[in-house]
Enzyme design. Structure first.
Site, short mmCIF file in Angstrom:
data_model
loop_
_atom_site.label_atom_id
_atom_site.label_comp_id
_atom_site.label_asym_id
_atom_site.label_seq_id
_atom_site.Cartn_x
_atom_site.Cartn_y
_atom_site.Cartn_z
CE1 TYR A 175 6.34 -4.95 1.45
CE2 TYR A 175 5.70 -6.66 2.99
CZ TYR A 175 5.38 -5.79 1.96
OH TYR A 175 4.10 -5.77 1.46
CB SER A 182 -3.74 -8.27 2.56
OG SER A 182 -3.16 -7.99 1.31
CD GLN A 221 -6.54 -5.05 0.68
OE1 GLN A 221 -5.70 -5.87 1.04
NE2 GLN A 221 -6.53 -4.52 -0.54
CE1 TYR A 266 -3.10 -2.90 -3.33
CE2 TYR A 266 -3.27 -4.96 -2.15
CZ TYR A 266 -2.66 -3.75 -2.36
OH TYR A 266 -1.59 -3.41 -1.58
NE ARG A 276 5.94 0.81 0.61
CZ ARG A 276 4.98 -0.04 0.24
NH1 ARG A 276 5.28 -1.31 0.01
NH2 ARG A 276 3.73 0.37 0.15
CE LYS A 305 -6.14 -0.64 5.47
NZ LYS A 305 -4.93 -0.50 4.68
CG HIS A 347 -0.89 1.57 2.57
ND1 HIS A 347 -1.98 1.14 1.85
CD2 HIS A 347 -0.01 0.54 2.53
CE1 HIS A 347 -1.75 -0.09 1.39
NE2 HIS A 347 -0.57 -0.48 1.81
NE ARG A 396 3.95 -0.84 3.96
CZ ARG A 396 5.04 -1.53 4.22
NH1 ARG A 396 5.77 -1.25 5.27
NH2 ARG A 396 5.42 -2.53 3.44
C1 LIG Z 1 4.17 -4.67 5.53
C2 LIG Z 1 2.85 -4.03 5.24
C3 LIG Z 1 2.06 -4.51 4.20
C4 LIG Z 1 0.79 -3.94 3.98
N1 LIG Z 1 -0.01 -4.48 3.00
C5 LIG Z 1 -1.27 -4.02 2.85
C6 LIG Z 1 -2.17 -4.65 1.96
O1 LIG Z 1 -1.84 -5.63 1.31
N2 LIG Z 1 -3.43 -4.15 1.87
C7 LIG Z 1 -3.85 -3.07 2.61
O2 LIG Z 1 -5.00 -2.65 2.51
N3 LIG Z 1 -3.00 -2.46 3.46
C8 LIG Z 1 -1.75 -2.91 3.62
N4 LIG Z 1 -0.92 -2.33 4.53
C9 LIG Z 1 -1.41 -1.20 5.34
C10 LIG Z 1 -2.10 -1.69 6.61
O3 LIG Z 1 -3.33 -2.27 6.32
C11 LIG Z 1 -2.36 -0.52 7.57
O4 LIG Z 1 -3.05 0.50 6.89
C12 LIG Z 1 -1.09 0.04 8.19
O5 LIG Z 1 -0.17 -0.98 8.50
C13 LIG Z 1 -1.42 0.82 9.44
O6 LIG Z 1 -0.28 1.37 9.98
P1 LIG Z 1 0.55 0.72 11.18
O7 LIG Z 1 1.40 -0.34 10.60
O8 LIG Z 1 1.33 1.90 11.68
O9 LIG Z 1 -0.43 0.19 12.19
C14 LIG Z 1 0.35 -2.87 4.77
C15 LIG Z 1 1.14 -2.40 5.82
C16 LIG Z 1 2.37 -2.98 6.07
C17 LIG Z 1 3.19 -2.47 7.24
#
Ligand SMILES: Cc1cc2nc3c(=O)[nH]c(=O)nc-3n(C[C@H](O)[C@H](O)[C@H](O)COP(=O)(O)O)c2cc1C
Length: 383
Positions: free
Chosen positions: A30, A112, A133, A135, A170, A257, A281, A284
């Site tokens: 994950y 988050s 952050q 949603y 995913r 963001k 993100h 993702r």
């Molecule tokens: C496991 C996971 C969960 C994430 N959950 C959120 C989230 O809840 N809210 C959010 O704004 N971004 C979320 N993100 C995105 C991160 O804030 C960020 O944009 C991203 O991890 C940046 O890329 P990096 O992992 O390559 O540094 C998530 C990323 C990952 C890897």
């Protein structure tokens, strides 16, 4: 070297490998995965690494400083901890570990909406310095309630997420039947049994739950139910009508963001945001996305004098942070990197990862003979 630095893990690859051995597979996947075929995930880092920097050896004025300002606050380094959902599933107590380390090291921590620590606890651990952050809630009453809580907790910055109009596709998470708390299938039990430190710490800290959302969430949702709940409760489908009341209500700094286009940047400026985080993100959500370093370059060229432009996605090292800053980011964030740190080193993971990234980043500045973070763009080689 700072005392927090553990010389056995001098690179992100070392931390990631160690974390992979200590976190059950369903949780590690994950954290680690992108979406679809992982094209965006890979492209983010590989295109950052195409950026080249030029040293100026005969202009060496003295010692460099990694301090910089963003959103009116001064930080000790130009990187912070991005919001990550379900953190406690990947490593027990990790949001607390990271919030404490961020505060201690004077870098920003973004909580988050869907992680396993509440707004109130994040604020307590950071003396009111945690960013939050959001949603976008579908119901106005829920939106107002969460914003009131963030204001009461004295969060200086509200970060509104725009890049999740729908759940990312995913394959690993679908295959693993990801759920919070983890589903006790035979496969998951076997995976957990193989990771005793994770299992022991989960028992110690208790099952992770969505702490901020506790007042509003039904218990024991699997991934599908979580998707349905999130869809019903939060609408990532943002537009002017949804944003205006948030801007009116929130008196602190407001950041958008997930920005990936010039058009959205222009709208963000018009709607009164103080900053944007250029982000996909971490690859993702949209596997056909542009790398964020390329989005950043385009957006910065037009709008850097009108709004503060931060960036995340794909950064894994000090040189990567320097490349992003030289390409025009005012500040950077990382998501996975800090969870790799917690997975590898538990309670020491936050301090070590921050120390490692700061050491690597400072080495690049010293090598370039660049004294101030703001001067990094002068070292960018334009190809
Ligand atoms: C496991 C996971 C969960 C994430 N959950 C959120 C989230 O809840 N809210 C959010 O704004 N971004 C979320 N993100 C995105 C991160 O804030 C960020 O944009 C991203 O991890 C940046 O890329 P990096 O992992 O390559 O540094 C998530 C990323 C990952 C890897």
């Amino acid at each position: 070297m700072a005392k927090e630095f553990n010389p056995k893990y001098p690179s992100m690859d070392d931390l990631r490998s160690k974390a992979m051995h200590r976190i059950p597979k369903f949780a590690f996947e994950y954290l680690d995965g992108g979406c679809n075929e992982d094209v965006s995930l890979v492209r983010n880092t590989s295109e950052i690494r195409e950026v080249q920097l030029q040293p100026r050896y005969l202009r060496n004025q003295g010692v460099s400083s990694t301090k910089t300002t963003v959103m009116g606050m001064e930080f000790d380094a130009p990187f912070g901890i991005a919001p990550v959902g379900l953190q406690g599933l990947m490593w027990p107590n990790s949001p607390e570990i990271l919030a404490k380390s961020a505060f201690k090291n004077n870098i920003p921590f973004i909580l988050s909406t869907v992680t396993t620590m509440s707004i109130e606890r994040a604020s307590e651990l950071t003396e009111g310095n945690a960013w939050f952050q959001l949603y976008n809630p579908a119901e106005d009453s829920l939106r107002d309630d969460i914003i009131n809580r963030a204001a009461a907790a004295e969060c200086p910055v509200l970060v509104l997420l725009c890049d999740v109009p729908t759940f990312g596709y995913r394959p690993r998470d679908i295959r693993n039947g990801l759920a919070l708390p983890p589903k006790m299938s035979i496969t998951n039990i076997l995976q957990i049994m193989g990771k005793p430190t994770w299992a022991y710490n989960t028992l110690k800290y208790g099952q992770p739950t969505f702490e901020t959302l506790k007042p509003y969430t039904p218990e024991g949702l699997n991934l599908k139910q979580l998707g349905q709940f999130m869809d019903k409760t939060f609408s990532g489908r943002l537009n002017e009508e949804r944003i205006k009341p948030i801007r009116d209500k929130w008196k602190g700094k407001l950041v958008l963001k997930g920005v990936a286009s010039e058009q959205d940047t222009k709208d963000a400026i018009r709607l009164g945001f103080d900053g944007i985080i250029v982000s996909n993100h971490g690859g993702r959500q949209l596997d056909a996305a542009q790398s964020t370093i390329n989005s950043l370059s385009e957006i910065r060229a037009k709008y850097s004098n009108q709004i503060e432009i931060m960036m995340d996605s794909g950064l894994r090292s000090g040189p990567d942070i320097a490349r992003a800053m030289a390409s025009g980011a005012k500040f950077t964030f990382m998501g996975r990197s800090f969870l790799y740190g917690c997975g590898a080193l538990g309670d020491q993971g936050g301090d070590h990862t921050i120390s490692m990234l700061k050491t690597q980043f400072k080495q690049v500045m010293d090598q370039l003979c660049c004294e101030r973070v703001e001067d990094l763009p002068k070292h960018l080689i334009k190809i």
